[in-house]
Design a protein around this motif. Sequence first.
Motif, PDB file in Angstrom:
ATOM      1  N   SER B  94       0.841  -1.196   0.000  1.00 10.90           N
ATOM      2  CA  SER B  94       0.000   0.000   0.000  1.00 10.90           C
ATOM      3  C   SER B  94       0.875   1.244   0.000  1.00 10.90           C
ATOM      4  CB  SER B  94      -0.948   0.007   1.206  1.00 10.90           C
ATOM      5  OG  SER B  94      -0.261   0.276   2.421  1.00 10.90           O
ATOM      6  N   SER B  95       0.304   2.315  -0.479  1.00 10.23           N
ATOM      7  CA  SER B  95       1.011   3.599  -0.456  1.00 10.23           C
ATOM      8  C   SER B  95      -0.005   4.698  -0.174  1.00 10.23           C
ATOM      9  CB  SER B  95       1.746   3.846  -1.769  1.00 10.23           C
ATOM     10  OG  SER B  95       0.858   4.221  -2.791  1.00 10.23           O
ATOM     11  N   PRO B  96       0.477   5.841   0.278  1.00 10.65           N
ATOM     12  CA  PRO B  96      -0.442   6.920   0.624  1.00 10.65           C
ATOM     13  C   PRO B  96      -1.031   7.638  -0.570  1.00 10.65           C
ATOM     14  CG  PRO B  96       1.821   7.593   1.028  1.00 10.65           C
ATOM     15  CD  PRO B  96       1.861   6.139   0.651  1.00 10.65           C
ATOM     16  N   GLY B  97      -0.373   7.520  -1.716  1.00 10.25           N
ATOM     17  CA  GLY B  97      -0.883   8.218  -2.886  1.00 10.25           C
ATOM     18  C   GLY B  97       0.125   8.149  -4.001  1.00 10.25           C
ATOM     19  N   GLY B  98      -0.328   7.978  -5.205  1.00 11.22           N
ATOM     20  CA  GLY B  98       0.568   7.902  -6.343  1.00 11.22           C
ATOM     21  C   GLY B  98       1.528   6.741  -6.218  1.00 11.22           C
ATOM     22  N   LEU B  99       2.724   6.901  -6.755  1.00  9.10           N
ATOM     23  CA  LEU B  99       3.692   5.820  -6.668  1.00  9.10           C
ATOM     24  C   LEU B  99       4.885   6.268  -5.827  1.00  9.10           C
ATOM     25  CD1 LEU B  99       3.785   2.904  -7.717  1.00  9.10           C
ATOM     26  CD2 LEU B  99       5.403   3.684  -9.399  1.00  9.10           C
ATOM     27  N   ARG B 100       4.632   6.608  -4.641  1.00  8.36           N
ATOM     28  CA  ARG B 100       5.699   6.803  -3.676  1.00  8.36           C
ATOM     29  C   ARG B 100       6.080   5.442  -3.134  1.00  8.36           C
ATOM     30  NH1 ARG B 100       3.256  10.973   0.392  1.00  8.36           N
ATOM     31  NH2 ARG B 100       5.050  10.228   1.572  1.00  8.36           N
ATOM     32  N   GLU B 101       6.933   5.442  -2.119  1.00 11.62           N
ATOM     33  CA  GLU B 101       7.345   4.149  -1.592  1.00 11.62           C
ATOM     34  C   GLU B 101       6.128   3.310  -1.219  1.00 11.62           C
ATOM     35  OE1 GLU B 101       7.990   7.073  -0.289  1.00 11.62           O
ATOM     36  OE2 GLU B 101       7.751   7.114   1.887  1.00 11.62           O
ATOM     37  N   GLN B 102       6.206   2.030  -1.588  1.00  7.11           N
ATOM     38  CA  GLN B 102       5.156   1.081  -1.272  1.00  7.11           C
ATOM     39  C   GLN B 102       5.610   0.241  -0.084  1.00  7.11           C
ATOM     40  OE1 GLN B 102       4.110  -1.209  -4.731  1.00  7.11           O
ATOM     41  NE2 GLN B 102       3.813   0.603  -6.005  1.00  7.11           N
ATOM     42  N   TYR B 103       4.688   0.004   0.810  1.00  2.74           N
ATOM     43  CA  TYR B 103       4.968  -0.796   1.989  1.00  2.74           C
ATOM     44  C   TYR B 103       4.272  -2.142   1.822  1.00  2.74           C
ATOM     45  CZ  TYR B 103       6.749   3.502   3.946  1.00  2.74           C
ATOM     46  OH  TYR B 103       7.482   4.633   4.164  1.00  2.74           O
ATOM     47  N   PHE B 104       5.054  -3.205   1.990  1.00  4.57           N
ATOM     48  CA  PHE B 104       4.556  -4.533   1.701  1.00  4.57           C
ATOM     49  C   PHE B 104       4.088  -5.256   2.956  1.00  4.57           C
ATOM     50  CE2 PHE B 104       5.384  -5.518  -2.747  1.00  4.57           C
ATOM     51  CZ  PHE B 104       6.157  -4.428  -3.124  1.00  4.57           C
ATOM     52  N   GLY B 105       3.107  -6.112   2.750  1.00  9.38           N
ATOM     53  CA  GLY B 105       2.671  -7.014   3.791  1.00  9.38           C
ATOM     54  C   GLY B 105       3.557  -8.252   3.820  1.00  9.38           C
ATOM     55  N   PRO B 106       3.278  -9.177   4.748  1.00  7.39           N
ATOM     56  CA  PRO B 106       4.112 -10.372   4.895  1.00  7.39           C
ATOM     57  C   PRO B 106       3.861 -11.430   3.833  1.00  7.39           C
ATOM     58  CG  PRO B 106       2.325 -10.422   6.463  1.00  7.39           C
ATOM     59  CD  PRO B 106       2.236  -9.095   5.774  1.00  7.39           C
ATOM     60  N   GLY B 107       2.793 -11.252   3.057  1.00  8.16           N
ATOM     61  CA  GLY B 107       2.521 -12.185   1.978  1.00  8.16           C
ATOM     62  C   GLY B 107       1.621 -13.336   2.374  1.00  8.16           C
ATOM     63  N   THR B 108       0.978 -13.913   1.359  1.00  9.35           N
ATOM     64  CA  THR B 108       0.222 -15.162   1.508  1.00  9.35           C
ATOM     65  C   THR B 108       0.874 -16.186   0.605  1.00  9.35           C
ATOM     66  OG1 THR B 108      -1.912 -14.118   1.986  1.00  9.35           O
ATOM     67  CG2 THR B 108      -1.965 -16.352   1.082  1.00  9.35           C
ATOM     68  N   ARG B 109       1.276 -17.293   1.211  1.00  9.76           N
ATOM     69  CA  ARG B 109       1.886 -18.362   0.434  1.00  9.76           C
ATOM     70  C   ARG B 109       0.837 -19.388   0.066  1.00  9.76           C
ATOM     71  NH1 ARG B 109       5.058 -15.387   2.888  1.00  9.76           N
ATOM     72  NH2 ARG B 109       7.179 -15.053   2.165  1.00  9.76           N
ATOM     73  N   LEU B 110       0.538 -19.418  -1.224  1.00  7.22           N
ATOM     74  CA  LEU B 110      -0.494 -20.315  -1.745  1.00  7.22           C
ATOM     75  C   LEU B 110       0.158 -21.571  -2.294  1.00  7.22           C
ATOM     76  CD1 LEU B 110      -3.417 -20.957  -2.703  1.00  7.22           C
ATOM     77  CD2 LEU B 110      -2.840 -19.739  -4.828  1.00  7.22           C
ATOM     78  N   THR B 111      -0.327 -22.694  -1.837  1.00  5.67           N
ATOM     79  CA  THR B 111       0.125 -23.989  -2.348  1.00  5.67           C
ATOM     80  C   THR B 111      -1.075 -24.713  -2.929  1.00  5.67           C
ATOM     81  OG1 THR B 111       1.846 -24.141  -0.651  1.00  5.67           O
ATOM     82  CG2 THR B 111       1.255 -26.168  -1.800  1.00  5.67           C
ATOM     83  N   VAL B 112      -0.936 -25.101  -4.173  1.00  8.06           N
ATOM     84  CA  VAL B 112      -2.010 -25.847  -4.836  1.00  8.06           C
ATOM     85  C   VAL B 112      -1.567 -27.293  -4.983  1.00  8.06           C
ATOM     86  CG1 VAL B 112      -3.451 -26.059  -6.892  1.00  8.06           C
ATOM     87  CG2 VAL B 112      -2.749 -23.794  -6.078  1.00  8.06           C
ATOM     88  N   THR B 113      -2.356 -28.200  -4.411  1.00  9.15           N
ATOM     89  CA  THR B 113      -1.976 -29.621  -4.439  1.00  9.15           C
ATOM     90  C   THR B 113      -2.783 -30.382  -5.489  1.00  9.15           C
ATOM     91  OG1 THR B 113      -3.598 -30.132  -2.740  1.00  9.15           O
ATOM     92  CG2 THR B 113      -1.385 -29.539  -2.004  1.00  9.15           C
TER      93      THR B 113
END
Lengths: 112, 113
Positions: B94-113
């Motif tokens: 997410s970012s506060p507006g436009g394309l300034r620095e983006q802050y990332f979440g920890p991610g979701t690791r999807l595994t398809v079996t």
Amino acid sequence: GESVGLHLPTLSVQEGDNSIINCAYSNSASDYFIWYKQESGKGPQFIIDIRSNMDKRQGQRVTVLLNKTVKHLSLQIAATQPGDSAVYFCAERNQAGTALIFGKGTTLSVSS
Amino acid sequence: NAGVMQNPRHLVRRRGQEARLRCSPMKGHSHVYWYRQLPEEGLKFMVYLQKENIIDESGMPKERFSAEFPKEGPSILRIQQVVRGDSAAYFCASSPGGLREQYFGPGTRLTVT
């Protein structure tokens, strides 16, 4: 086309050394660049950014250099510590200005 | 100030099932981006959203993938009829507006079996 790449996939340094991680980009119109650090199992962490109207920007123990003539970006880490061990990505803004384009990453390993 | 939140952190789905990934941006941020990361690779942009609007979905596969960012609640990345090739880490930023620095979440690791 738009692409961002890094010169070396891995870099090994001793604790206390200075590290330099390089990145080449292909879009001469790119106006914004960011360096991210990603530790295993975590999301990328913002380190430092630089706009194309600058050649150099300094943060805490890190410096980013931008050479627009040869389309080259580098991240310098002073007094590298074991906690700096991670994968480092450079990213540039895409032409539409709506997203970041990431390179493949350099794995930095710091030994004590 | 909490950072970007993603859930679940790990998701296992069998082929043909649906996967729903959630992202809550940082407080005050109204711009959300989704990226996908395959093992040993960099992040690939998928979609950029603002509240109730998709701004750029040029990185989204044409079929089975959709994203939304409703007026209330988190952003959702939805993958229908998952296949093994969908296995990856999905990151939201997410970012506060436009394309300034983006802050990332920890991610979701999807595994398809």
